[in-house]
Design a protein around this motif. Structure first.
Motif, PDB file in Angstrom:
ATOM      1  N   GLY A 470      15.540 110.554  45.125  1.00 39.14           N
ATOM      2  CA  GLY A 470      15.268 111.698  45.985  1.00 39.14           C
ATOM      3  C   GLY A 470      13.864 111.765  46.542  1.00 39.14           C
ATOM      4  N   ARG A 471      12.903 111.036  45.942  1.00 37.78           N
ATOM      5  CA  ARG A 471      11.532 111.163  46.414  1.00 37.78           C
ATOM      6  C   ARG A 471      11.379 110.544  47.794  1.00 37.78           C
ATOM      7  N   LEU A 472      10.851 111.341  48.724  1.00 39.38           N
ATOM      8  CA  LEU A 472      10.744 110.893  50.107  1.00 39.38           C
ATOM      9  C   LEU A 472       9.309 110.822  50.591  1.00 39.38           C
ATOM     10  N   SER A 473       8.374 111.310  49.805  1.00 39.93           N
ATOM     11  CA  SER A 473       6.965 111.224  50.165  1.00 39.93           C
ATOM     12  C   SER A 473       6.123 111.461  48.922  1.00 39.93           C
ATOM     13  N   GLY A 474       4.858 111.075  49.016  1.00 45.66           N
ATOM     14  CA  GLY A 474       3.948 111.289  47.909  1.00 45.66           C
ATOM     15  C   GLY A 474       3.884 110.125  46.942  1.00 45.66           C
TER      16      GLY A 474
END
Length: 547
Positions: A470-474
């Motif tokens: 789910g991580r899309l940025s950072g």
């Protein structure tokens, strides 16, 4: 004995032969001879085995067929079948084993240089007018049997060649084992060993195996089969062959190489790895100036490359009418062709394809035309998927740090993640940055990527690419991987220098000034005590104190 043990023994045996027999000859020169003769033996064994299968119903063997009353008829029938199946033809008297036996006969008839030259020429001539002609043409041109490098006299040259053939004849190449690629891998090992000692010239034909693995795994992520794989600067073909090890099947292999010697090596390497001549198309020309007419209109599902770093090219204004470069509005500078290769590869990439190429770090931040091209790829096309920083000094002949660029034309095939808020960026609106520059093992003077370093890079990229993540940025991994949004890249004026995105700053431990002050006072007390002791000794010796 396991397959791995057999492979290790074969690798070491071949390398020992190469070292024992080359004498004072430069390793780079001897490479062409030893690899060429290994290839000749391989072709002979394949020819003999195939012919024996054809002759078996008649109770005949290939080595006796030339004495048969219908020899001419039988040989013609075998030649016809072999040209289609193998791509070449050898008569029984032209087989490697026959020349090795003749050379080692111990009598005055053991002079085989002329016969050997004729046989190598015959292999190439046998393909004339057939579908395999381009794949075998001039394949042995680098095996100059008249060269003084082999010896000062004809007898000395013959003696060395006979030794090489005799030693190779005593090795079982296990060609009959169709489930194994032991010989192909041993051949690849030899190429790598010669490359490691060839200095700067090695970069012309060989990519370190671990780097090849990374590129291959990147372009095969989420795929089990490939219709095609392409390398515009294919060298010895190691990258193309590495890709085939990462999937169940590769339909076709395409490559281009400007160096004629390396081009020959690549074709041999393909055949030695059991890639059928109908499955590969390798072209000998400068890719930027004269791309293969058979390739330029094709689009490839996977592209891998290790182009020559910051090479010179003409950057002629005429290229602005070339479909590969015209859309960008600018050409890569004359002294740095890196982005010219990228533009060429992007042009050849299929809509559902992935390309991964190794480039010098300068492509990430240099301005002018390169900055313009970089911005076009990101802002206008949104092709850039990942930037991976590699350690310095991992390539033969250069110590500069390098990076890998991963590009995809259709990045929407990434998962958009489980987040539904409109404010969240989509996977296709981000770029992965990996800083693997400090992850290596130092071996003598070379930095080496171990399996653990390779796995970390690939697992990080596949986590980013996974439809379940789910991580899309950072921050994806602290001090190692960061997912930047396209807006962040824009704010950095499309500068891709990895430290702008991956924070590797190591905070120093806080200093206890009170403790330092206390230590200094204690040290001052100790100094005074020592000075008093020294002054007392000087007084007893009736000499002047040093302070």
């Amino acid at each position: 004995m396991s397959e791995e043990q057999k492979q290790q023994i074969l690798k070491q045996t071949l390398w020992n032969i190469a070292n024992d027999l080359r004498g004072n000859m430069d390793a780079d020169d001897f490479r062409d001879y030893i690899l060429g003769f290994i290839f000749y033996k391989y072709l002979s064994r394949k020819m003999k085995n195939y012919a024996n299968v054809i002759l078996d119903p008649d109770g005949l063997s290939y080595q006796t067929v030339e004495n048969h009353e219908k020899a001419a008829e039988l040989l013609e029938a075998i030649r016809f079948e072999a040209l289609d199946k193998l791509g070449y033809f050898l008569k029984p008297s032209e087989l490697f084993s026959e020349l090795a036996k003749r050379g080692n006969s111990g009598n005055k008839n053991n002079f085989i240089l002329g016969d050997l030259a004729n046989v190598l020429n015959s292999i190439e001539q046998s393909t004339m007018g057939s579908e395999s002609e381009d794949d075998f043409g001039n394949l042995f041109e680098d095996l100059d049997l008249t060269s003084s490098k082999l010896g000062k006299t004809e007898d000395a040259k013959n003696e060395l060649i006979v030794k090489v053939l005799t030693h190779l004849e005593g090795i079982d190449f296990d060609v009959e084992n169709t489930e194994s690629d032991i010989l192909g891998d041993a051949y690849e090992y030899l190429i790598g060993q010669f490359a490691s000692g060839a200095g700067k010239k090695a970069g012309e034909f060989y990519t370190p195996q671990q780097v090849s693995k990374i590129l291959a795994k990147l372009v095969t992520t989420n795929k089990t089969k490939l219709k095609s794989v392409y390398d515009p600067t294919c060298g010895s073909g190691s990258l193309l062959l590495r890709v085939s090890k990462e999937v169940q099947e590769v339909g076709e292999f395409f490559g281009q190489e400007s160096n004629p010697t390396t081009y020959n090596l690549c074709r041999m390497n393909m055949i030695m790895h059991n890639v059928h001549y109908k499955q590969f198309d390798i072209y000998n020309e400068d890719t930027l100036v004269n791309p293969s007419p058979n390739h330029i209109d094709k689009r490839f599902e996977a592209i891998v490359a290790n182009p020559p770093f910051s090479a010179n090219w003409s950057a002629s204004p005429l290229f602005m009418s070339d479909d590969r470069f015209s859309a960008y509005g600018k050409l890569a500078p004359k002294s740095k062709a890196d982005f010219a290769f990228v533009q060429h590869m992007v042009h050849q990439l299929d809509d559902n394809g992935t390309m991964a190429c190794v480039l010098p770090h300068g492509v990430l931040f240099r301005g002018a035309a390169e900055g313009h091209i970089r911005k076009f790829l990101i802002a206008d096309k949104n092709y850039l998927d990942a930037v991976i920083g590699l350690p310095a000094n991992i390539f033969y002949g250069t110590s500069i740090p390098t990076c890998i660029l991963v590009l995809k034309k259709n990045r929407s095939c990434h998962s958009e993640g489980s987040m539904t808020e409109e404010s969240q960026p989509k996977r296709s609106e981000s770029i992965l940055f990996i800083d693997a520059s400090q992850h290596f093992e130092k071996v003598k003077t070379q930095n080496v990527l171990l399996e653990e370093h390779l796995d970390k890079i690939i697992n990080t990229y596949r986590t980013y690419s996974s439809p379940l993540e789910g991580r899309l940025s950072g921050v994806l991994e602290d001090k190692y991987a960061y997912i930047a949004t396209l807006n962040e890249v824009k704010e950095n004026d499309y500068n891709l220098n990895i430290p702008r995105y991956v924070d590797t700053f190591e905070e120093e431990e806080p200093i206890d000034l009170a403790a330092v002050s206390k230590d200094l006072k204690a040290l001052e007390t100790d100094i005074k005590k020592t000075d008093t002791t020294i002054a007392d000794f000087c007084k007893q010796l009736n000499i002047e104190t040093p302070f």
